[in-house]
Design a protein around this motif. Structure first.
Motif, PDB file in Angstrom:
ATOM      1  N   ARG A 156       0.837  -1.216   0.000  1.00 50.74           N
ATOM      2  CA  ARG A 156       0.000   0.000   0.000  1.00 50.74           C
ATOM      3  C   ARG A 156       0.866   1.258   0.000  1.00 50.74           C
ATOM      4  O   ARG A 156       0.565   2.226  -0.703  1.00 50.74           O
ATOM      5  CB  ARG A 156      -0.921  -0.030   1.215  1.00 50.74           C
ATOM      6  N   ILE A 157       1.931   1.246   0.789  1.00 51.15           N
ATOM      7  CA  ILE A 157       2.824   2.413   0.829  1.00 51.15           C
ATOM      8  C   ILE A 157       3.498   2.613  -0.516  1.00 51.15           C
ATOM      9  O   ILE A 157       3.567   3.741  -1.037  1.00 51.15           O
ATOM     10  CB  ILE A 157       3.874   2.238   1.941  1.00 51.15           C
ATOM     11  N   GLU A 158       4.001   1.546  -1.100  1.00 54.89           N
ATOM     12  CA  GLU A 158       4.684   1.666  -2.384  1.00 54.89           C
ATOM     13  C   GLU A 158       3.736   2.151  -3.479  1.00 54.89           C
ATOM     14  O   GLU A 158       4.140   2.904  -4.370  1.00 54.89           O
ATOM     15  CB  GLU A 158       5.314   0.328  -2.770  1.00 54.89           C
ATOM     16  N   ALA A 159       2.481   1.736  -3.429  1.00 52.80           N
ATOM     17  CA  ALA A 159       1.497   2.228  -4.405  1.00 52.80           C
ATOM     18  C   ALA A 159       1.338   3.738  -4.289  1.00 52.80           C
ATOM     19  O   ALA A 159       1.275   4.438  -5.306  1.00 52.80           O
ATOM     20  CB  ALA A 159       0.166   1.527  -4.203  1.00 52.80           C
ATOM     21  N   GLU A 160       1.282   4.252  -3.065  1.00 52.26           N
ATOM     22  CA  GLU A 160       1.165   5.700  -2.875  1.00 52.26           C
ATOM     23  C   GLU A 160       2.445   6.421  -3.298  1.00 52.26           C
ATOM     24  O   GLU A 160       2.403   7.492  -3.909  1.00 52.26           O
ATOM     25  CB  GLU A 160       0.847   6.015  -1.412  1.00 52.26           C
TER      26      GLU A 160
END
Length: 256
Positions: A247-251
């Motif tokens: 999720r962090i990498e997507a953001e």
């Protein structure tokens, strides 16, 4: 020398000013004791001790074997100068808090600057480990550091730690132990540190990357002891770590 034009702050914060004076004193004198700090600031010994301990907590000071206060890693650390670090911290904040709730332990976000890691943010869970934000720690002894070091090629690691004359060079035996850890991280995708920075603290970590594969930082979960990070508890923790990282990498890839 031309005048700097500095003027005292209109509304000084006494505790902050006193803490900064102690930092300046240790920077210039090399060390200070509680009795010296009390005399320098004109305060009670108990007040001086509280200020010194606050500076130790934030890594600006450390205590040597004689219990004197000396420069800590935060005082000697240079500027990281990473334009994307604020965006990384903002992208990770809510996900770290949610991860902490899921696993019942505090979470941390770190970046690497040469041999050290710097903790950009901590999401604290009551009853778990304390706030590490701002800490400067040796990368080869931390879960987050080993997670980030695992993304580097072996020749780069050898140059980083075995180059003769570098003040942060570690022994050949310690480097061999580090490489054993790196091999483990590369195989499993996650790292662990058991009492390597603080005797009672266990942490697991995972690297955070850009879509290109470039490493940005690491996210860790810290706990007292290791009971919650073994067996099925560890499998659950790693599963949540990986989902949170995604999720962090997507953001990150959408913003920085």
């Amino acid at each position: 020398m031309a005048s700097s034009g500095k003027t005292p702050p209109a509304y000084p914060t006494n505790a902050l000013d006193r803490g900064l004076r102690l930092i300046q004193f240790v920077r210039d004198e090399g060390r200070i004791r509680v009795i010296d700090a009390a005399e320098e600031l004109g305060v009670a010994h108990s007040s001086a001790h509280r200020l010194l301990q606050a500076l130790v907590y934030r890594d600006f000071l450390a205590q040597d074997e004689t219990r004197a206060y000396v420069p800590g890693p935060a005082m000697t650390a240079g500027v990281a100068d990473l334009s994307w670090s604020r965006g990384l911290r903002q992208a990770a904040a809510s996900h770290m808090a949610r991860l902490g709730e899921l696993v019942g332990n505090s979470t941390n976000l770190a970046i690497r600057v040469q041999h050290d890691i710097r903790v950009l943010a901590s999401a604290i869970v009551p009853g778990s480990t304390y706030d590490w934000q701002g800490s400067v720690l040796p990368a080869h002894r931390t879960a987050g550091g080993k997670a980030m070091l695992s993304t580097l090629p072996n020749p780069v690691l050898e140059n980083l730690y075995l180059t003769e004359g570098k003040t942060t060079t570690i022994s050949a035996a310690e480097f061999d132990r580090l490489m054993d850890n790196i091999t483990w991280v590369r195989r499993t995708g996650w790292s662990v540190s058991k009492g390597e920075c603080e005797r009672t603290i266990t942490a697991v970590g995972i690297p955070i990357r850009r879509r290109s594969g470039e490493p940005l930082g690491a996210m860790t979960i810290t706990t007292h002891g290791s009971a919650s990070l073994v067996g099925p508890g560890l499998e659950r923790t790693i599963r949540h770590l990986r989902r949170t990282r995604a999720r962090i990498e997507a953001e990150i890839n959408a913003s920085i």
